[in-house]
Every structure is written in C-alpha cells, then in structure tokens.
Design a protein around this motif. Structure first.
Motif, PDB file in Angstrom:
ATOM      1  N   THR A 128      69.000   4.068 -76.852  1.00 42.47           N
ATOM      2  CA  THR A 128      69.320   5.474 -76.586  1.00 42.47           C
ATOM      3  C   THR A 128      69.437   5.744 -75.086  1.00 42.47           C
ATOM      4  O   THR A 128      69.474   6.897 -74.660  1.00 42.47           O
ATOM      5  CB  THR A 128      68.241   6.395 -77.184  1.00 42.47           C
ATOM      6  OG1 THR A 128      66.952   6.021 -76.679  1.00 42.47           O
ATOM      7  CG2 THR A 128      68.232   6.296 -78.704  1.00 42.47           C
ATOM      8  N   TRP A 129      69.500   4.676 -74.272  1.00 46.99           N
ATOM      9  CA  TRP A 129      69.672   4.878 -72.832  1.00 46.99           C
ATOM     10  C   TRP A 129      71.073   5.395 -72.527  1.00 46.99           C
ATOM     11  O   TRP A 129      72.055   4.860 -73.044  1.00 46.99           O
ATOM     12  CB  TRP A 129      69.440   3.567 -72.076  1.00 46.99           C
ATOM     13  CG  TRP A 129      68.000   3.216 -71.958  1.00 46.99           C
ATOM     14  CD1 TRP A 129      67.267   2.429 -72.805  1.00 46.99           C
ATOM     15  CD2 TRP A 129      67.098   3.668 -70.942  1.00 46.99           C
ATOM     16  NE1 TRP A 129      65.965   2.362 -72.375  1.00 46.99           N
ATOM     17  CE2 TRP A 129      65.828   3.112 -71.239  1.00 46.99           C
ATOM     18  CE3 TRP A 129      67.238   4.478 -69.815  1.00 46.99           C
ATOM     19  CZ2 TRP A 129      64.709   3.351 -70.436  1.00 46.99           C
ATOM     20  CZ3 TRP A 129      66.126   4.717 -69.026  1.00 46.99           C
ATOM     21  CH2 TRP A 129      64.883   4.151 -69.338  1.00 46.99           C
ATOM     22  N   PRO A 130      71.195   6.411 -71.691  1.00 36.75           N
ATOM     23  CA  PRO A 130      72.522   6.882 -71.276  1.00 36.75           C
ATOM     24  C   PRO A 130      73.055   6.034 -70.141  1.00 36.75           C
ATOM     25  O   PRO A 130      72.290   5.499 -69.328  1.00 36.75           O
ATOM     26  CB  PRO A 130      72.245   8.312 -70.814  1.00 36.75           C
ATOM     27  CG  PRO A 130      70.842   8.254 -70.269  1.00 36.75           C
ATOM     28  CD  PRO A 130      70.110   7.249 -71.131  1.00 36.75           C
ATOM     29  N   ALA A 131      74.375   5.876 -70.079  1.00 35.79           N
ATOM     30  CA  ALA A 131      74.985   5.133 -68.969  1.00 35.79           C
ATOM     31  C   ALA A 131      76.430   5.583 -68.812  1.00 35.79           C
ATOM     32  O   ALA A 131      77.147   5.752 -69.801  1.00 35.79           O
ATOM     33  CB  ALA A 131      74.919   3.630 -69.214  1.00 35.79           C
ATOM     34  N   ARG A 132      76.853   5.738 -67.570  1.00 33.71           N
ATOM     35  CA  ARG A 132      78.221   6.155 -67.264  1.00 33.71           C
ATOM     36  C   ARG A 132      78.711   5.374 -66.052  1.00 33.71           C
ATOM     37  O   ARG A 132      78.010   5.251 -65.047  1.00 33.71           O
ATOM     38  CB  ARG A 132      78.265   7.658 -66.964  1.00 33.71           C
ATOM     39  CG  ARG A 132      79.635   8.194 -66.556  1.00 33.71           C
ATOM     40  CD  ARG A 132      79.585   9.709 -66.374  1.00 33.71           C
ATOM     41  NE  ARG A 132      78.660  10.122 -65.330  1.00 33.71           N
ATOM     42  CZ  ARG A 132      78.953  10.210 -64.038  1.00 33.71           C
ATOM     43  NH1 ARG A 132      80.173   9.870 -63.611  1.00 33.71           N
ATOM     44  NH2 ARG A 132      78.041  10.622 -63.161  1.00 33.71           N
ATOM     45  N   VAL A 133      79.928   4.829 -66.164  1.00 32.97           N
ATOM     46  CA  VAL A 133      80.500   4.057 -65.065  1.00 32.97           C
ATOM     47  C   VAL A 133      80.899   4.993 -63.928  1.00 32.97           C
ATOM     48  O   VAL A 133      81.568   6.007 -64.141  1.00 32.97           O
ATOM     49  CB  VAL A 133      81.727   3.261 -65.545  1.00 32.97           C
ATOM     50  CG1 VAL A 133      82.432   2.597 -64.356  1.00 32.97           C
ATOM     51  CG2 VAL A 133      81.323   2.198 -66.559  1.00 32.97           C
ATOM     52  N   ILE A 134      80.484   4.646 -62.706  1.00 31.33           N
ATOM     53  CA  ILE A 134      80.890   5.370 -61.502  1.00 31.33           C
ATOM     54  C   ILE A 134      82.022   4.633 -60.816  1.00 31.33           C
ATOM     55  O   ILE A 134      83.022   5.225 -60.404  1.00 31.33           O
ATOM     56  CB  ILE A 134      79.695   5.539 -60.539  1.00 31.33           C
ATOM     57  CG1 ILE A 134      78.580   6.351 -61.191  1.00 31.33           C
ATOM     58  CG2 ILE A 134      80.147   6.203 -59.236  1.00 31.33           C
ATOM     59  CD1 ILE A 134      77.321   6.445 -60.352  1.00 31.33           C
ATOM     60  N   SER A 135      81.856   3.338 -60.673  1.00 38.02           N
ATOM     61  CA  SER A 135      82.866   2.458 -60.084  1.00 38.02           C
ATOM     62  C   SER A 135      82.602   1.065 -60.647  1.00 38.02           C
ATOM     63  O   SER A 135      81.576   0.847 -61.302  1.00 38.02           O
ATOM     64  CB  SER A 135      82.755   2.479 -58.552  1.00 38.02           C
ATOM     65  OG  SER A 135      81.548   1.867 -58.130  1.00 38.02           O
ATOM     66  N   PRO A 136      83.494   0.108 -60.437  1.00 39.14           N
ATOM     67  CA  PRO A 136      83.256  -1.236 -60.983  1.00 39.14           C
ATOM     68  C   PRO A 136      81.901  -1.790 -60.560  1.00 39.14           C
ATOM     69  O   PRO A 136      81.586  -1.877 -59.374  1.00 39.14           O
ATOM     70  CB  PRO A 136      84.411  -2.055 -60.398  1.00 39.14           C
ATOM     71  CG  PRO A 136      85.510  -1.063 -60.213  1.00 39.14           C
ATOM     72  CD  PRO A 136      84.818   0.199 -59.778  1.00 39.14           C
ATOM     73  N   GLY A 137      81.062  -2.113 -61.561  1.00 42.10           N
ATOM     74  CA  GLY A 137      79.747  -2.664 -61.281  1.00 42.10           C
ATOM     75  C   GLY A 137      78.689  -1.654 -60.910  1.00 42.10           C
ATOM     76  O   GLY A 137      77.566  -2.022 -60.571  1.00 42.10           O
ATOM     77  N   GLU A 138      79.014  -0.365 -60.999  1.00 43.35           N
ATOM     78  CA  GLU A 138      78.095   0.713 -60.598  1.00 43.35           C
ATOM     79  C   GLU A 138      78.052   1.769 -61.690  1.00 43.35           C
ATOM     80  O   GLU A 138      79.088   2.272 -62.112  1.00 43.35           O
ATOM     81  CB  GLU A 138      78.553   1.343 -59.285  1.00 43.35           C
ATOM     82  CG  GLU A 138      77.663   2.462 -58.774  1.00 43.35           C
ATOM     83  CD  GLU A 138      78.188   3.081 -57.493  1.00 43.35           C
ATOM     84  OE1 GLU A 138      77.426   3.767 -56.805  1.00 43.35           O
ATOM     85  OE2 GLU A 138      79.394   2.891 -57.203  1.00 43.35           O
ATOM     86  N   VAL A 139      76.836   2.096 -62.167  1.00 41.32           N
ATOM     87  CA  VAL A 139      76.691   3.066 -63.243  1.00 41.32           C
ATOM     88  C   VAL A 139      75.638   4.101 -62.887  1.00 41.32           C
ATOM     89  O   VAL A 139      74.791   3.887 -62.017  1.00 41.32           O
ATOM     90  CB  VAL A 139      76.303   2.388 -64.582  1.00 41.32           C
ATOM     91  CG1 VAL A 139      77.361   1.387 -65.012  1.00 41.32           C
ATOM     92  CG2 VAL A 139      74.931   1.728 -64.490  1.00 41.32           C
ATOM     93  N   SER A 140      75.718   5.226 -63.584  1.00 37.78           N
ATOM     94  CA  SER A 140      74.690   6.258 -63.518  1.00 37.78           C
ATOM     95  C   SER A 140      73.952   6.268 -64.850  1.00 37.78           C
ATOM     96  O   SER A 140      74.577   6.231 -65.908  1.00 37.78           O
ATOM     97  CB  SER A 140      75.315   7.625 -63.257  1.00 37.78           C
ATOM     98  OG  SER A 140      74.345   8.657 -63.392  1.00 37.78           O
ATOM     99  N   SER A 141      72.615   6.300 -64.793  1.00 36.38           N
ATOM    100  CA  SER A 141      71.798   6.368 -66.010  1.00 36.38           C
ATOM    101  C   SER A 141      70.620   7.286 -65.742  1.00 36.38           C
ATOM    102  O   SER A 141      69.509   6.851 -65.443  1.00 36.38           O
ATOM    103  CB  SER A 141      71.312   4.969 -66.407  1.00 36.38           C
ATOM    104  OG  SER A 141      70.487   5.029 -67.557  1.00 36.38           O
ATOM    105  N   LEU A 142      70.885   8.585 -65.838  1.00 35.73           N
ATOM    106  CA  LEU A 142      69.865   9.589 -65.571  1.00 35.73           C
ATOM    107  C   LEU A 142      69.273  10.069 -66.882  1.00 35.73           C
ATOM    108  O   LEU A 142      69.993  10.370 -67.825  1.00 35.73           O
ATOM    109  CB  LEU A 142      70.466  10.753 -64.780  1.00 35.73           C
ATOM    110  CG  LEU A 142      71.099  10.370 -63.439  1.00 35.73           C
ATOM    111  CD1 LEU A 142      71.713  11.583 -62.776  1.00 35.73           C
ATOM    112  CD2 LEU A 142      70.068   9.708 -62.519  1.00 35.73           C
TER     113      LEU A 142
END
Length: 310
Positions: A128-142
């Motif tokens: 149930t962890w959230p994750a969103r791609v910001i740029s290649p190899g970089e994600v946001s998971s708040l």
C-alpha cells in the motif's frame, strides 16, 4: 547471495523499493528496457523523496540481456501486461534456487510465475506504499504504507523470511500473512476504485474527498467486495474503508498509477484490475455496472492494458 536482490521493472514502485533496500546495504540490481532510465539509475542511484527526506543509494541497473548472472531473489514490479515477456527476458538468470515475490497490481501473476519456477519459490502479495515518478530514477513517496505477502505453498521458508526482515529494516512495515488473498482482493477493490476514478477525472487521491467522489468510490468498492465474497475470499469492507479514509486524508496530491499512465500516454493496467474483476464477476453471474463502466471508459481512452474480459 543473502544481501543481493533483483528488481524487475524500474518504475515508480521498483525505484521506491530499490532506494529503501539499497540504503540498508543490500546489493540491488534493477532490470528494465528503458535506456534513459537505466542510465539515470547508474549515474545517480535510486532516489526517493519520502516523509523522512531524500533516500538515495547506488544500484546496479541493466537490461536483462546485459546480465550473465543475477540475484537469487527477485521482486516483480512490471506492468501486468508485460509480466510474461519480462520474465522470459531474465530466464537465463533463473537457477534452481531463484525465488520471486510479485507485488504487482491486479491478480493472476502467480500463474505466469509458475510457468518458470515451482510454487514453493513464488510468493504473491500487496503493498500500500504510494509512489510517483518525478524523473527517471527519482520518485516521490509521501505517506506511509505496508506490505503483506505469502508463498504459494503456504510455507515461508528462510528466503522469504529474510526478505520480510530486510523490508522491515528498510522501514516498509512488512509481514508474512496466511490470509494474503484477502489482502490481494482488498487491494484490488482499493485500486479499482481509486485508479479508475482518479484516471478518468484527472484528480489526485485527495481530489476525491468530496461527497460525490467518496460516493463513487464506495459503489466500486461494494461491487468488488461482493465479487470477492462470492469467489470465496473473506475480504474485509472495514479494512478497505479504513485504507480509503487514510488515503483521502494523507496521500495528498498522489496520482495513482493509472492516472500517471494516462497522462504519460502509456498502457494502463485496467485489464489486470477492472478486467480481472469482470472476469470473475461474469463467471459467477454478478452484476458490476460501475466497475464495467470504468473499464470501458479507460479502455476507450486507447491505452487499455492486458486482455479484455469476455
């Protein structure tokens, strides 16, 4: 080999897990087909913006054909429609002790994995962890999440027990759960609701925190849980609703993967999520009009993934 792990699919979830696991000292190998993404991972490592700040750690990153040997444990994060081809790509790396854990969206992945390895070396579960791609190899998971999984043969064994321990050391709240099928269907209901409605309305998760948005989510949840119960899985409406309330309150600005895919012009997983519900519902003779409408609308966008239900 105890401190090595492979990640098949270097998208949002794969990068999140890679950053957290590499940060605690595991030797992480990421496999993908996107050369720009692989180059960024080799240059900057896996990067994750989390509640505790930036998590960044070096990883190995390569196409499958570039590897001559691979880890004995793989986490599978490819899109559902690409599972078989991705596994075939690493077939030359699979040995008699290779284990797999799939935390992919939807259902049905275990059947594909069992084409390559026996049931005792395959585990399935949910995160149930959230994750969103910001740029290649970089994600946001708040925001926070968790992981539940179980080997197909019902016997955890040393490899999967060690994996659960590593995931907990990485702060990912993991447990081996004999009732994982309930968790899988609960996650399927959650995803069918949030992914479908957010994708079609172009709203982040907290954008549905209105009477109309919550009412639509509840209609999808009710349909999917009815199918699960008829299918013999005691999925809990109470747990699903608690997860929905938590997401609406804390996953602010988060774009579910189906919305991310539509915005980027990629194939979605509506076939493995809504389509999977429809396949079981049709077989059992259960009407799921809202879920069917979501499936058809996302499919009409031209980016439907997987095989349409009958």
């Amino acid at each position: 080999m105890e401190n090595t792990i492979g990640i098949l699919g270097a998208g949002a979830m794969g990068t999140l897990f890679a950053a957290r696991l590499a940060r605690i000292g595991l030797d992480v190998t990421m496999v993908d087909v996107n050369d720009e993404l692989l180059q960024a991972l080799r240059r900057d490592g896996a990067r994750c913006h989390a509640d505790e700040g930036l998590l960044q750690a070096p990883v190995r990153a390569a196409r499958a054909e570039q590897l001559e040997a691979g880890p004995a444990l793989w986490l599978v994060f490819t899109k559902s429609a690409h599972t078989r081809s991705a596994l075939q790509g690493i077939a030359h790396l699979i040995g008699p002790d290779t284990h797999f854990l799939s935390l992919q969206n939807g259902i049905g992945h275990a059947d594909v994995l069992r084409e390559l390895v026996p049931a005792q070396r395959v585990a399935v579960g949910v995160t149930t962890w959230p994750a969103r791609v910001i740029s290649p190899g970089e994600v946001s998971s708040l925001g926070q999440g968790g992981i539940r999984f179980m080997p197909l043969d019902g016997v955890p064994g040393a490899v999967f027990e060690r994996l659960a321990s590593d995931l907990n050391r990485a702060g990912m709240h993991c447990r081996i759960d004999p009732q994982v099928q309930e968790a899988i269907w609960e996650k399927l209901a959650f995803n069918a609701a949030f992914n479908g409605v957010c994708a079609l309305t172009r709203q982040p998760v907290d954008g549905l925190a209105t009477p109309m948005g919550e009412g639509l989510l509840q209609r999808v949840l009710a349909e999917v849980l009815a199918v699960a119960h008829a299918h013999g899985v005691a999925a809990s409406a109470e747990r699903v609703n608690a997860a929905v309330r938590d997401a609406l309150a804390h996953h602010r600005g988060h774009q579910p993967s189906m919305l991310q895919d539509l915005l980027a012009g990629r194939a979605t997983e509506t076939g493995a999520i809504h389509g999977a519900v429809l396949q079981v519902a049709d077989r059992l003779g259960i009407a799921v009009p809202v879920t069917r409408t979501l499936y058809e609308l996302v499919s009409l966008s031209g980016h439907a993934g997987a095989i349409a239900p009958r």
